[in-house]
Enzyme design. Structure first.
Site, PDB file in Angstrom:
ATOM      1  N   LYS A 118       0.834  -1.201   0.000  1.00  0.00           N
ATOM      2  CA  LYS A 118       0.000   0.000   0.000  1.00  0.00           C
ATOM      3  C   LYS A 118       0.873   1.258   0.000  1.00  0.00           C
ATOM      4  O   LYS A 118       0.708   2.150  -0.828  1.00  0.00           O
ATOM      5  CB  LYS A 118      -0.911   0.010   1.236  1.00  0.00           C
ATOM      6  CG  LYS A 118      -1.852   1.188   1.254  1.00  0.00           C
ATOM      7  CD  LYS A 118      -2.471   1.426   2.606  1.00  0.00           C
ATOM      8  CE  LYS A 118      -1.555   2.248   3.480  1.00  0.00           C
ATOM      9  NZ  LYS A 118      -2.157   2.750   4.706  1.00  0.00           N
ATOM     10  N   ASP A 137      -5.955   0.364  -0.044  1.00  0.00           N
ATOM     11  CA  ASP A 137      -6.044   0.357   1.421  1.00  0.00           C
ATOM     12  C   ASP A 137      -7.400  -0.241   1.794  1.00  0.00           C
ATOM     13  O   ASP A 137      -8.081  -0.816   0.942  1.00  0.00           O
ATOM     14  CB  ASP A 137      -5.877   1.775   1.977  1.00  0.00           C
ATOM     15  CG  ASP A 137      -7.084   2.635   1.669  1.00  0.00           C
ATOM     16  OD1 ASP A 137      -7.915   2.236   0.814  1.00  0.00           O
ATOM     17  OD2 ASP A 137      -7.231   3.701   2.289  1.00  0.00           O
TER      18      ASP A 137
END
Ligand code: SF4
Length: 219
Positions: A118, A137
């Protein structure tokens, strides 16, 4: 995505997007801001980043802070003790291995402590203008599944599935659009489906209860 582009105009930007804008896409500040942002409210991330960058804006300067000093500066971000250690160690590695620069490849970014896909994807997108990455996310993971774009169990799985399910021109901005939507409308609990501009196209997979409160007119 075109509807979302119109709808998010005027909504509050995610914290790391703001850090990126205010620092002229400085890779170091994007990296550190993203590290601090995990499981933390945007306002808390923004304030903590501001305090930390006011003290040290470069890997060299930040590597000279003690873990305790970093803890104090970033408190109350969640897991601030872990994050302070990761920040310190990341800065040390940037100085020693990468000539005080943030590396530009996924493989190298993943060698830094606390950096997962991420964070690495967001740094590549925001700081290095990569058009080949999707940053997933919890918001992107949740909404992609609710929309039926993917059927996945984890953010990493969602990232790979989204490369197949979405047009490449949207990849760098999937995160911005869905995180903004997730913070304002398609919230984790009680999503505001009755106010949602993309409800027509959404099968609401896994959504049990929704909210009736107005959301978008609070802009
Ligand atoms: S309709 Fe509901 S579940 Fe679907 S994107 Fe909108 S808020 Fe989320």
């Amino acid at each position: 995505m075109r509807t979302l582009a119109r709808e998010i105009d005027g909504l509050e930007l995610p914290a790391v997007e703001k850090i990126s804008e205010s620092s002229q896409e400085d890779p170091f500040q994007v990296l550190i801001g993203t590290l601090l942002s995990a499981r933390t409210q945007d306002a808390t991330t923004a304030a903590a980043s501001e305090r930390l960058f006011a003290k040290a804006r470069t890997p060299d300067a930040m590597s000279k802070l003690t873990v305790k000093q970093i803890e104090k500066l970033i408190y109350p971000v969640s897991f601030y003790r872990h994050k302070a250690r990761h920040v310190k160690e990341t800065c040390r590695l940037l100085v020693e291995r990468f000539n005080s620069r943030v590396p530009q490849t996924m493989e190298e970014l993943l060698t830094l402590p606390g950096v997962g896909r991420k964070t690495a994807n967001l740094v590549l997108i925001l700081a290095f203008k990569s058009a080949k990455n999707i940053c997933v996310d919890t918001h992107v993971h949740r909404i992609s599944n609710r929309l039926g774009w993917v059927t996945t169990k984890s953010p990493d799985e969602t990232e790979q599935a989204l490369y197949q399910a979405t047009d490449a021109r949207w990849w760098p901005i999937v995160n911005l659009y869905l995180v903004t939507w997730g913070q304002n409308v398609c919230r984790p609990v009680y999503p505001r489906c009755s106010e949602c501009a993309i409800a027509t196209w959404c099968p609401k997979v896994g959504v049990a209860r929704t909210s009736r409160a107005r959301a978008v007119n609070s802009r």
